[in-house]
Design a protein around this motif. Structure first.
Motif, PDB file in Angstrom:
ATOM      1  N   ARG A 148      -2.825  -1.050  -1.797  1.00 28.78           N
ATOM      2  CA  ARG A 148      -3.002  -0.563  -0.315  1.00 28.78           C
ATOM      3  C   ARG A 148      -2.760  -1.893   0.914  1.00 28.78           C
ATOM      4  O   ARG A 148      -4.194  -2.459   0.604  1.00 28.78           O
ATOM      5  CB  ARG A 148      -3.106   0.814   0.182  1.00 28.78           C
ATOM      6  N   CYS A 149      -2.395  -1.768   2.214  1.00 25.85           N
ATOM      7  CA  CYS A 149      -2.232  -3.499   2.851  1.00 25.85           C
ATOM      8  C   CYS A 149      -3.346  -2.854   3.769  1.00 25.85           C
ATOM      9  O   CYS A 149      -4.235  -3.815   4.099  1.00 25.85           O
ATOM     10  CB  CYS A 149      -0.824  -3.093   3.623  1.00 25.85           C
ATOM     11  N   GLY A 150      -3.743  -1.518   3.847  1.00 30.49           N
ATOM     12  CA  GLY A 150      -5.141  -1.328   4.580  1.00 30.49           C
ATOM     13  C   GLY A 150      -4.391  -1.545   6.253  1.00 30.49           C
ATOM     14  O   GLY A 150      -3.108  -1.628   6.668  1.00 30.49           O
ATOM     15  N   ASP A 151      -5.175  -2.402   7.506  1.00 31.01           N
ATOM     16  CA  ASP A 151      -4.877  -1.893   8.695  1.00 31.01           C
ATOM     17  C   ASP A 151      -3.844  -3.448   8.950  1.00 31.01           C
ATOM     18  O   ASP A 151      -4.273  -5.228   8.533  1.00 31.01           O
ATOM     19  CB  ASP A 151      -5.785  -2.218   9.499  1.00 31.01           C
ATOM     20  N   VAL A 152      -2.178  -3.473   9.334  1.00 30.70           N
ATOM     21  CA  VAL A 152      -2.093  -4.321   9.746  1.00 30.70           C
ATOM     22  C   VAL A 152      -1.489  -4.366  10.546  1.00 30.70           C
ATOM     23  O   VAL A 152      -1.543  -3.173  11.367  1.00 30.70           O
ATOM     24  CB  VAL A 152      -0.482  -4.541   8.642  1.00 30.70           C
ATOM     25  N   ASP A 153      -0.772  -5.350  11.897  1.00 34.17           N
ATOM     26  CA  ASP A 153      -0.287  -5.823  13.100  1.00 34.17           C
ATOM     27  C   ASP A 153       1.036  -4.770  12.700  1.00 34.17           C
ATOM     28  O   ASP A 153       1.443  -5.037  12.083  1.00 34.17           O
ATOM     29  CB  ASP A 153       0.498  -6.365  13.359  1.00 34.17           C
ATOM     30  N   PRO A 154       1.022  -3.469  13.145  1.00 39.80           N
ATOM     31  CA  PRO A 154       2.261  -2.725  13.443  1.00 39.80           C
ATOM     32  C   PRO A 154       3.834  -3.206  13.750  1.00 39.80           C
ATOM     33  O   PRO A 154       4.431  -2.198  12.844  1.00 39.80           O
ATOM     34  CB  PRO A 154       2.228  -1.215  14.423  1.00 39.80           C
ATOM     35  N   ALA A 155       3.935  -4.084  14.132  1.00 35.39           N
ATOM     36  CA  ALA A 155       4.659  -5.256  14.579  1.00 35.39           C
ATOM     37  C   ALA A 155       5.004  -4.936  13.675  1.00 35.39           C
ATOM     38  O   ALA A 155       6.798  -5.773  13.379  1.00 35.39           O
ATOM     39  CB  ALA A 155       4.445  -5.666  16.306  1.00 35.39           C
ATOM     40  N   ILE A 156       4.445  -5.168  12.882  1.00 35.78           N
ATOM     41  CA  ILE A 156       5.149  -6.405  10.713  1.00 35.78           C
ATOM     42  C   ILE A 156       6.507  -5.621  10.965  1.00 35.78           C
ATOM     43  O   ILE A 156       7.003  -5.947   9.569  1.00 35.78           O
ATOM     44  CB  ILE A 156       3.708  -6.738   9.983  1.00 35.78           C
ATOM     45  N   LEU A 157       5.951  -3.593  11.141  1.00 35.15           N
ATOM     46  CA  LEU A 157       6.978  -3.260  10.191  1.00 35.15           C
ATOM     47  C   LEU A 157       8.556  -3.744  10.358  1.00 35.15           C
ATOM     48  O   LEU A 157       9.537  -3.743  10.013  1.00 35.15           O
ATOM     49  CB  LEU A 157       7.146  -1.860  10.551  1.00 35.15           C
ATOM     50  N   ALA A 158       7.966  -3.878  11.979  1.00 35.07           N
ATOM     51  CA  ALA A 158       9.613  -3.720  12.730  1.00 35.07           C
ATOM     52  C   ALA A 158      10.455  -4.814  12.110  1.00 35.07           C
ATOM     53  O   ALA A 158      11.765  -5.489  12.087  1.00 35.07           O
ATOM     54  CB  ALA A 158      10.039  -3.647  14.079  1.00 35.07           C
ATOM     55  N   PHE A 159       9.354  -6.023  11.827  1.00 35.25           N
ATOM     56  CA  PHE A 159       9.987  -7.742  11.701  1.00 35.25           C
ATOM     57  C   PHE A 159      10.442  -7.744  10.429  1.00 35.25           C
ATOM     58  O   PHE A 159      11.268  -8.513  10.364  1.00 35.25           O
ATOM     59  CB  PHE A 159       8.454  -8.590  11.683  1.00 35.25           C
ATOM     60  N   ILE A 160       9.556  -7.273  10.089  1.00 34.08           N
ATOM     61  CA  ILE A 160      10.364  -6.878   7.841  1.00 34.08           C
ATOM     62  C   ILE A 160      11.915  -6.303   8.120  1.00 34.08           C
ATOM     63  O   ILE A 160      12.222  -6.264   7.478  1.00 34.08           O
ATOM     64  CB  ILE A 160       9.290  -6.511   6.769  1.00 34.08           C
ATOM     65  N   ALA A 161      11.558  -5.229   8.808  1.00 42.58           N
ATOM     66  CA  ALA A 161      12.939  -4.545   8.806  1.00 42.58           C
ATOM     67  C   ALA A 161      14.172  -5.694   8.686  1.00 42.58           C
ATOM     68  O   ALA A 161      15.441  -5.594   8.301  1.00 42.58           O
ATOM     69  CB  ALA A 161      12.846  -2.917   9.229  1.00 42.58           C
ATOM     70  N   LYS A 193       2.588  -2.082  -3.473  1.00 43.37           N
ATOM     71  CA  LYS A 193       2.846  -3.725  -3.359  1.00 43.37           C
ATOM     72  C   LYS A 193       2.088  -4.917  -2.502  1.00 43.37           C
ATOM     73  O   LYS A 193       2.599  -5.811  -2.424  1.00 43.37           O
ATOM     74  CB  LYS A 193       4.329  -4.329  -3.708  1.00 43.37           C
ATOM     75  N   SER A 194       0.850  -4.038  -2.168  1.00 41.55           N
ATOM     76  CA  SER A 194       0.291  -4.703  -1.596  1.00 41.55           C
ATOM     77  C   SER A 194      -1.196  -5.228  -1.431  1.00 41.55           C
ATOM     78  O   SER A 194      -1.197  -4.713  -3.252  1.00 41.55           O
ATOM     79  CB  SER A 194       0.570  -4.494   0.270  1.00 41.55           C
ATOM     80  N   GLY A 195      -2.649  -4.768  -0.397  1.00 42.99           N
ATOM     81  CA  GLY A 195      -3.547  -4.678  -1.036  1.00 42.99           C
ATOM     82  C   GLY A 195      -4.007  -5.851  -2.109  1.00 42.99           C
ATOM     83  O   GLY A 195      -3.947  -7.212  -2.336  1.00 42.99           O
ATOM     84  N   LEU A 196      -4.437  -5.995  -2.421  1.00 46.98           N
ATOM     85  CA  LEU A 196      -5.244  -6.661  -3.526  1.00 46.98           C
ATOM     86  C   LEU A 196      -3.788  -7.429  -4.726  1.00 46.98           C
ATOM     87  O   LEU A 196      -3.599  -9.058  -5.178  1.00 46.98           O
ATOM     88  CB  LEU A 196      -6.628  -6.386  -4.635  1.00 46.98           C
ATOM     89  N   TYR A 197      -3.554  -6.531  -5.145  1.00 47.07           N
ATOM     90  CA  TYR A 197      -1.994  -6.763  -5.827  1.00 47.07           C
ATOM     91  C   TYR A 197      -0.854  -7.687  -4.922  1.00 47.07           C
ATOM     92  O   TYR A 197      -0.640  -8.502  -5.044  1.00 47.07           O
ATOM     93  CB  TYR A 197      -1.347  -5.583  -6.185  1.00 47.07           C
ATOM     94  N   GLY A 198      -0.515  -7.430  -4.290  1.00 41.56           N
ATOM     95  CA  GLY A 198       0.631  -7.736  -3.162  1.00 41.56           C
ATOM     96  C   GLY A 198       0.037 -10.002  -3.150  1.00 41.56           C
ATOM     97  O   GLY A 198       0.756 -10.483  -2.911  1.00 41.56           O
ATOM     98  N   ILE A 199      -1.585  -9.995  -3.058  1.00 40.09           N
ATOM     99  CA  ILE A 199      -1.638 -11.748  -2.848  1.00 40.09           C
ATOM    100  C   ILE A 199      -2.217 -11.997  -4.194  1.00 40.09           C
ATOM    101  O   ILE A 199      -1.521 -12.994  -4.792  1.00 40.09           O
ATOM    102  CB  ILE A 199      -3.245 -11.278  -1.705  1.00 40.09           C
ATOM    103  N   CYS A 200      -2.065 -11.111  -4.908  1.00 40.08           N
ATOM    104  CA  CYS A 200      -2.646 -11.766  -6.414  1.00 40.08           C
ATOM    105  C   CYS A 200      -1.822 -11.579  -7.637  1.00 40.08           C
ATOM    106  O   CYS A 200      -2.136 -11.987  -8.850  1.00 40.08           O
ATOM    107  CB  CYS A 200      -4.078 -12.491  -7.015  1.00 40.08           C
ATOM    108  N   GLY A 201      -1.184 -10.085  -7.804  1.00 35.92           N
ATOM    109  CA  GLY A 201      -0.338 -10.084  -8.611  1.00 35.92           C
ATOM    110  C   GLY A 201      -1.390  -8.980  -9.334  1.00 35.92           C
ATOM    111  O   GLY A 201      -0.664  -8.377 -10.433  1.00 35.92           O
TER     112      GLY A 201
END
Ligand code: ADP
Length: 401
Positions: free
Chosen positions: A244-257, A274-282
């Motif tokens: 899990r990503c934890g805190d991110v800029d909420p505008a990222i959601l619309a940006f990704i969409a 697919k985020s958090g530790l896993y998202g950065i290094c698999g």
């Protein structure tokens, strides 16, 4: 008194039978892949009494009711049985993830409690199976008192200025969008244990508790009560976690969409799985991350540094919120076992009164222990968490009045 603790998830059922005379586990089990082609049940029994301590069986488990019946069969059956009959279970404690604003204490299950839990399901639809588990248990154990213990309970003391989000107020009024926080049973349990270890009454103990498992969260504890926590409306907020990503800029959601042409459901899944530790290094296992770092994997190193940085960030924030604290408390899989994460998260905090003792930090010992330097004004503790025992204790307290 024997208490059965039940944690019913979307495709799994975890259970633990405890003997409250000496707080020992009689048996604990996990039923996984409910509803899938091949389910698995694994049960471990108290090794002091039963020589064959771990048994596993693979079979089709149609639904949660079938899983619950299987649990009963295994607990009392000839093959793996640890008790003679269901009468040997004196009470049942259910873990419920979302208690909304309705529940700030454990409750004896009755029709009203069931309806209130149902009303909170829109806040955490993924945890609807918690209620399914309670309803089936009520049928299977009609004469056994049953208690619900909520993950959100401990956080109900957070003041409004801290639990409100700065979004239009009507969203709180209409949809109850606010910070609820999770892992409350763990934060409460380690708070009690830390207070005992420090020789202080819980009501006079100020702590920053840091639960680092697959899910990660922190709590600011003022006079034994929660003053703030990092998770929010859902367990996605706050610290960087396994997936899990934890805190991110909420505008990222619309940006990704917009740029990745992804729907909101897919983005939600990505941020949760697919985020958090896993998202950065698999990988989301900190042990594998350390092995990869040692082999020069730059992404693993980055994931490790990001993870510890965010813990440090909230230590600073919560120290500001609390003013003064007795201890910083590490718990759960990473918090209890990972000296590298603890060392990096505390590095540079010496001017704030938090000094780790590198030798004590790397000693592998069981139980609650102090790992700060003797002259550190604020203690640093490792307190192994035990959510099942806490649920069982709360259940026993309520049933015994
Ligand atoms: P959960 O949140 O599922 O209850 P746990 O509290 O058991 O999780 O923590 C699981 C995580 O703890 C694993 O993903 C792993 O990263 C980490 N972990 C477990 N043991 C160790 C260890 N010896 N060293 C470092 N990390 C560990």
């Amino acid at each position: 008194m024997n208490i059965l603790v039940i944690n019913c998830g979307s495709s799994s059922l975890k259970y633990q039978l405890l003997n409250m005379k000496d707080d020992t586990v009689i048996a604990s089990g996990v039923i996984e892949r409910i509803g899938e082609e091949l389910g698995i049940i694994t049960q471990r029994s108290n090794p002091a009494k039963w020589p064959d301590t771990k048994s596993t069986e693979k079979l089709f488990i149609r639904n949660h009711e079938a899983a619950m019946r299987l649990m009963v069969e295994k607990l009392v059956g000839e093959e793996w049985g640890v008790i003679e009959s269901l009468k040997d279970i004196d009470a049942i404690g259910h873990r419920v993830v979302q208690g909304g604003e309705t529940f700030s204490t454990p409750e004896l299950v009755d029709e009203n409690v069931i309806e209130e839990i149902r009303a909170n399901i829109p806040l955490a639809p993924l945890h609807a199976p918690n209620l399914t588990g309670i309803e089936i248990a009520m049928e299977l154990f009609p004469h056994t008192p049953q208690v619900t213990v909520f993950d959100t309970e401990f956080h109900q003391t957070i003041p409004k200025k801290a639990f409100m989000y700065p979004i239009p107020l009507n969203l709180y009024k209409e949809l109850k969008i606010r910070k609820y926080g999770f892992h409350g049973t763990s934060h409460k349990y380690v708070t009690k244990r830390a207070a005992t270890h420090l020789g202080k009454p819980m009501g006079k103990t100020n702590l920053i508790t840091i639960h680092l498992g697959n899910g990660c969260s922190m709590a600011a504890v003022k006079n034994g009560q929660c003053a703030d926590t990092t998770m929010g409306l859902t367990p996605l907020a706050g610290l960087m976690m396994g997936t899990r990503c934890g805190d991110v800029d909420p505008a990222i959601l619309a940006f990704i969409a917009k740029h990745k042409k992804m729907g909101i459901e897919d983005i939600d899944t990505m941020l949760n799985k697919k985020s958090g530790l896993y998202g950065i290094c698999g990988t989301n296992d900190m042990r594998d991350i350390h092995a990869a770092r040692e082999n020069g994997d730059a992404n693993a190193q980055l994931a490790f540094e990001m993870f510890a940085y965010r813990v440090k960030l909230f230590i600073g924030a919560y120290l500001a919120v609390l003013g003064t604290i007795d201890a910083v408390v590490f718990t759960a899989g990473i918090g209890e076992n990972d000296a590298h994460v603890r060392a990096l998260a505390c590095k540079g905090l010496e001017p704030l009164g938090i000094t780790i003792d590198q030798e004590k930090n790397t000693l592998r010992e069981p139980g609650t222990r102090t790992i700060s330097a003797d002259d550190s004004p604020i203690s640093i503790l490792i307190v192994p968490t035990n959510e099942e025992l806490e649920i069982a204790k709360e259940t026993m307290a309520l049933v015994n009045g």
